[in-house]
Design a protein around this motif. Structure first.
Motif, PDB file in Angstrom:
ATOM      1  N   ASN A  48       1.653   1.067   0.659  1.00  9.76           N
ATOM      2  CA  ASN A  48       2.117   1.649   1.919  1.00  9.76           C
ATOM      3  C   ASN A  48       3.593   1.372   2.171  1.00  9.76           C
ATOM      4  OD1 ASN A  48      -0.434   2.755   2.625  1.00  9.76           O
ATOM      5  ND2 ASN A  48      -1.093   0.699   3.194  1.00  9.76           N
ATOM      6  N   ALA A  49       4.161   0.384   1.495  1.00 12.42           N
ATOM      7  CA  ALA A  49       5.583   0.070   1.642  1.00 12.42           C
ATOM      8  C   ALA A  49       6.454   0.969   0.772  1.00 12.42           C
ATOM      9  CB  ALA A  49       5.838  -1.392   1.294  1.00 12.42           C
ATOM     10  N   VAL A  50       5.845   1.705  -0.158  1.00 17.09           N
ATOM     11  CA  VAL A  50       6.613   2.588  -1.039  1.00 17.09           C
ATOM     12  C   VAL A  50       7.114   3.779  -0.225  1.00 17.09           C
ATOM     13  CG1 VAL A  50       6.528   4.070  -3.075  1.00 17.09           C
ATOM     14  CG2 VAL A  50       5.295   1.882  -3.075  1.00 17.09           C
ATOM     15  N   GLU A  51       8.435   3.906  -0.153  1.00 19.88           N
ATOM     16  CA  GLU A  51       9.055   5.009   0.583  1.00 19.88           C
ATOM     17  C   GLU A  51       9.659   6.048  -0.356  1.00 19.88           C
ATOM     18  OE1 GLU A  51       9.165   5.582   3.940  1.00 19.88           O
ATOM     19  OE2 GLU A  51       7.810   3.881   4.199  1.00 19.88           O
ATOM     20  N   SER A  52       9.908   5.650  -1.601  1.00 24.32           N
ATOM     21  CA  SER A  52      10.405   6.621  -2.575  1.00 24.32           C
ATOM     22  C   SER A  52      10.004   6.195  -3.983  1.00 24.32           C
ATOM     23  CB  SER A  52      11.924   6.800  -2.469  1.00 24.32           C
ATOM     24  OG  SER A  52      12.589   5.606  -2.742  1.00 24.32           O
ATOM     25  N   VAL A  53       9.867   7.207  -4.816  1.00 20.24           N
ATOM     26  CA  VAL A  53       9.541   7.015  -6.226  1.00 20.24           C
ATOM     27  C   VAL A  53      10.633   7.728  -7.012  1.00 20.24           C
ATOM     28  CG1 VAL A  53       7.868   7.426  -8.062  1.00 20.24           C
ATOM     29  CG2 VAL A  53       7.059   6.994  -5.730  1.00 20.24           C
ATOM     30  N   LEU A  64      11.188  11.261  -5.395  1.00 24.31           N
ATOM     31  CA  LEU A  64      10.160  11.658  -4.436  1.00 24.31           C
ATOM     32  C   LEU A  64      10.323  10.753  -3.228  1.00 24.31           C
ATOM     33  CD1 LEU A  64       7.230  11.792  -6.996  1.00 24.31           C
ATOM     34  CD2 LEU A  64       8.525  13.732  -6.108  1.00 24.31           C
ATOM     35  N   ARG A  65      10.475  11.374  -2.029  1.00 22.57           N
ATOM     36  CA  ARG A  65      10.692  10.599  -0.813  1.00 22.57           C
ATOM     37  C   ARG A  65       9.583  10.848   0.184  1.00 22.57           C
ATOM     38  NH1 ARG A  65      16.900  11.838  -0.051  1.00 22.57           N
ATOM     39  NH2 ARG A  65      16.000  13.781   0.656  1.00 22.57           N
ATOM     40  N   LYS A  66       9.210   9.782   0.867  1.00 19.00           N
ATOM     41  CA  LYS A  66       8.227   9.913   1.941  1.00 19.00           C
ATOM     42  C   LYS A  66       8.971  10.266   3.222  1.00 19.00           C
ATOM     43  CE  LYS A  66       5.111   6.604   2.311  1.00 19.00           C
ATOM     44  NZ  LYS A  66       4.416   5.369   2.739  1.00 19.00           N
ATOM     45  N   THR A  67       8.566  11.357   3.841  1.00 21.22           N
ATOM     46  CA  THR A  67       9.151  11.774   5.109  1.00 21.22           C
ATOM     47  C   THR A  67       8.027  11.917   6.134  1.00 21.22           C
ATOM     48  OG1 THR A  67       8.915  14.139   4.664  1.00 21.22           O
ATOM     49  CG2 THR A  67      10.945  13.083   3.882  1.00 21.22           C
ATOM     50  N   ARG A  68       8.384  12.271   7.334  1.00 24.06           N
ATOM     51  CA  ARG A  68       7.364  12.491   8.358  1.00 24.06           C
ATOM     52  C   ARG A  68       6.435  13.630   7.974  1.00 24.06           C
ATOM     53  NH1 ARG A  68      10.488  11.812  14.086  1.00 24.06           N
ATOM     54  NH2 ARG A  68      10.570   9.535  13.991  1.00 24.06           N
ATOM     55  N   ALA A  69       6.962  14.606   7.266  1.00 29.79           N
ATOM     56  CA  ALA A  69       6.171  15.777   6.856  1.00 29.79           C
ATOM     57  C   ALA A  69       5.335  15.498   5.607  1.00 29.79           C
ATOM     58  CB  ALA A  69       7.091  16.959   6.607  1.00 29.79           C
ATOM     59  N   GLY A  70       5.552  14.369   4.946  1.00 33.22           N
ATOM     60  CA  GLY A  70       4.849  14.034   3.701  1.00 33.22           C
ATOM     61  C   GLY A  70       5.849  13.736   2.599  1.00 33.22           C
ATOM     62  N   ASP A  82       3.152  17.260  -3.912  1.00 30.21           N
ATOM     63  CA  ASP A  82       1.701  17.138  -3.742  1.00 30.21           C
ATOM     64  C   ASP A  82       1.365  15.692  -3.382  1.00 30.21           C
ATOM     65  OD1 ASP A  82      -1.092  16.821  -4.136  1.00 30.21           O
ATOM     66  OD2 ASP A  82      -1.108  18.502  -5.539  1.00 30.21           O
ATOM     67  N   PHE A  83       0.865  15.501  -2.153  1.00 27.64           N
ATOM     68  CA  PHE A  83       0.550  14.163  -1.649  1.00 27.64           C
ATOM     69  C   PHE A  83      -0.439  13.440  -2.556  1.00 27.64           C
ATOM     70  CE2 PHE A  83      -2.223  11.363   0.814  1.00 27.64           C
ATOM     71  CZ  PHE A  83      -1.290  10.493   1.349  1.00 27.64           C
ATOM     72  N   LEU A  84      -1.475  14.135  -3.017  1.00 31.30           N
ATOM     73  CA  LEU A  84      -2.496  13.496  -3.862  1.00 31.30           C
ATOM     74  C   LEU A  84      -1.922  13.046  -5.199  1.00 31.30           C
ATOM     75  CD1 LEU A  84      -5.632  15.699  -3.165  1.00 31.30           C
ATOM     76  CD2 LEU A  84      -5.175  13.370  -2.385  1.00 31.30           C
ATOM     77  N   LEU A  85      -1.070  13.880  -5.806  1.00 26.68           N
ATOM     78  CA  LEU A  85      -0.479  13.503  -7.093  1.00 26.68           C
ATOM     79  C   LEU A  85       0.433  12.288  -6.960  1.00 26.68           C
ATOM     80  CD1 LEU A  85       0.328  16.972  -8.709  1.00 26.68           C
ATOM     81  CD2 LEU A  85      -1.512  15.385  -9.292  1.00 26.68           C
ATOM     82  N   VAL A  86       1.249  12.269  -5.913  1.00 26.98           N
ATOM     83  CA  VAL A  86       2.145  11.125  -5.709  1.00 26.98           C
ATOM     84  C   VAL A  86       1.320   9.873  -5.416  1.00 26.98           C
ATOM     85  CG1 VAL A  86       4.013  10.164  -4.307  1.00 26.98           C
ATOM     86  CG2 VAL A  86       4.041  12.586  -4.930  1.00 26.98           C
ATOM     87  N   GLY A  87       0.303  10.002  -4.563  1.00 25.95           N
ATOM     88  CA  GLY A  87      -0.556   8.860  -4.250  1.00 25.95           C
ATOM     89  C   GLY A  87      -1.273   8.336  -5.478  1.00 25.95           C
ATOM     90  N   LEU A  89      -0.240   8.593  -8.557  1.00 23.52           N
ATOM     91  CA  LEU A  89       0.769   7.941  -9.398  1.00 23.52           C
ATOM     92  C   LEU A  89       1.029   6.519  -8.918  1.00 23.52           C
ATOM     93  CD1 LEU A  89       3.066   7.967 -11.558  1.00 23.52           C
ATOM     94  CD2 LEU A  89       4.552   8.804  -9.739  1.00 23.52           C
ATOM     95  N   VAL A  90       1.252   6.358  -7.619  1.00 22.62           N
ATOM     96  CA  VAL A  90       1.562   5.032  -7.073  1.00 22.62           C
ATOM     97  C   VAL A  90       0.375   4.083  -7.250  1.00 22.62           C
ATOM     98  CG1 VAL A  90       2.135   3.761  -4.964  1.00 22.62           C
ATOM     99  CG2 VAL A  90       3.250   5.945  -5.429  1.00 22.62           C
ATOM    100  N   ARG A  91      -0.812   4.536  -6.870  1.00 21.85           N
ATOM    101  CA  ARG A  91      -1.994   3.679  -7.002  1.00 21.85           C
ATOM    102  C   ARG A  91      -2.334   3.424  -8.473  1.00 21.85           C
ATOM    103  NH1 ARG A  91      -3.471   7.006  -3.032  1.00 21.85           N
ATOM    104  NH2 ARG A  91      -4.864   8.214  -4.361  1.00 21.85           N
ATOM    105  N   GLY A  92      -2.183   4.442  -9.307  1.00 22.21           N
ATOM    106  CA  GLY A  92      -2.497   4.286 -10.728  1.00 22.21           C
ATOM    107  C   GLY A  92      -1.608   3.261 -11.404  1.00 22.21           C
ATOM    108  N   LEU A  93      -0.310   3.298 -11.120  1.00 19.65           N
ATOM    109  CA  LEU A  93       0.585   2.318 -11.728  1.00 19.65           C
ATOM    110  C   LEU A  93       0.430   0.946 -11.081  1.00 19.65           C
ATOM    111  CD1 LEU A  93       3.793   4.372 -12.501  1.00 19.65           C
ATOM    112  CD2 LEU A  93       2.118   3.473 -14.100  1.00 19.65           C
ATOM    113  N   ARG A  94       0.093   0.913  -9.785  1.00 19.93           N
ATOM    114  CA  ARG A  94      -0.172  -0.390  -9.154  1.00 19.93           C
ATOM    115  C   ARG A  94      -1.368  -1.070  -9.819  1.00 19.93           C
ATOM    116  NH1 ARG A  94      -3.243  -0.436  -3.733  1.00 19.93           N
ATOM    117  NH2 ARG A  94      -4.757   0.222  -5.261  1.00 19.93           N
ATOM    118  N   ASP A  95      -2.396  -0.296 -10.160  1.00 18.01           N
ATOM    119  CA  ASP A  95      -3.623  -0.846 -10.742  1.00 18.01           C
ATOM    120  C   ASP A  95      -3.593  -0.901 -12.261  1.00 18.01           C
ATOM    121  OD1 ASP A  95      -4.564  -1.004  -8.149  1.00 18.01           O
ATOM    122  OD2 ASP A  95      -5.631   0.900  -8.254  1.00 18.01           O
TER     123      ASP A  95
END
Length: 174
Positions: A48-53, A64-70, A82-87, A89-95
């Motif tokens: 949840n702290a990730v604001e950009s990739v 990839l930047r997190k904005t109010r619009a996504g 694509d919110f799901l693809l970015v999510g 990616l972040v969760r996949g590399l975290r795990d």
């Protein structure tokens, strides 16, 4: 029964016991992961702290930047990502947990395409960085060359079975 028959039966039982013991040892070693493989490889970081990739190669960079619009793609005028693809990616590399850890020195990194991209160096991989809102790096990984599994019989061509990856701050583990 004769003494020799009893001796052969005793040796057979002993050999079977030793064989079973060795088989169980190998099986347990195969099934239990190495200690380094049970914990997340990139360490703990708050997704949840990730604001950009930032995904960077020698020739391109995508932010990839997190904005109010996504999530948006900065280089495309904040085109929606694509919110799901970015999510994923972040969760996949975290795990991420490696299948095998290879100890290698920096001299092998170019051959495995694990050098950090700088715009010109051959042997550079793809750098994926997770940054917080202040631009501080939370985690990063360099994705390199595909690992190829060879057919033991030599009949089939090699097939991809993973990729070499490295943390930019780690010079020995791949």
């Amino acid at each position: 029964m004769t003494k020799s028959t009893l001796l052969l039966v005793a040796l057979a039982i002993t050999a079977a016991g030793v064989g079973l013991f060795i088989h169980n040892q190998r099986q347990s070693a195969w099934n239990s992961p190495e200690p380094a493989m049970t914990e997340p490889w990139l360490g703990e970081f708050d997704v949840n702290a990730v604001e950009s990739v930032v995904v960077k190669t020698n020739s391109d960079t995508v932010t990839l930047r997190k904005t109010r619009a996504g999530w948006t793609v900065a280089e495309r005028g904040d085109y929606p990502a694509d919110f799901l693809l970015v999510g994923n990616l972040v969760r996949g590399l975290r795990d991420l947990r490696p299948v095998q850890i290879v100890k290698t020195g920096p001299s092998r990194h170019a051959g495995l395409e694990l050098l950090e991209p700088d715009g010109s160096t051959d042997g550079s991989g793809t750098l994926v960085e997770f940054l917080d809102g202040e631009g501080k790096r939370l985690a990063a990984v360099i994705v390199g060359k595909q690992s190829m599994a060879r057919d033991p019989s030599g009949v089939m061509p090699p097939v991809p079975n993973g990729r070499f990856v490295r943390r930019p701050d780690d010079t020995m583990e791949v």
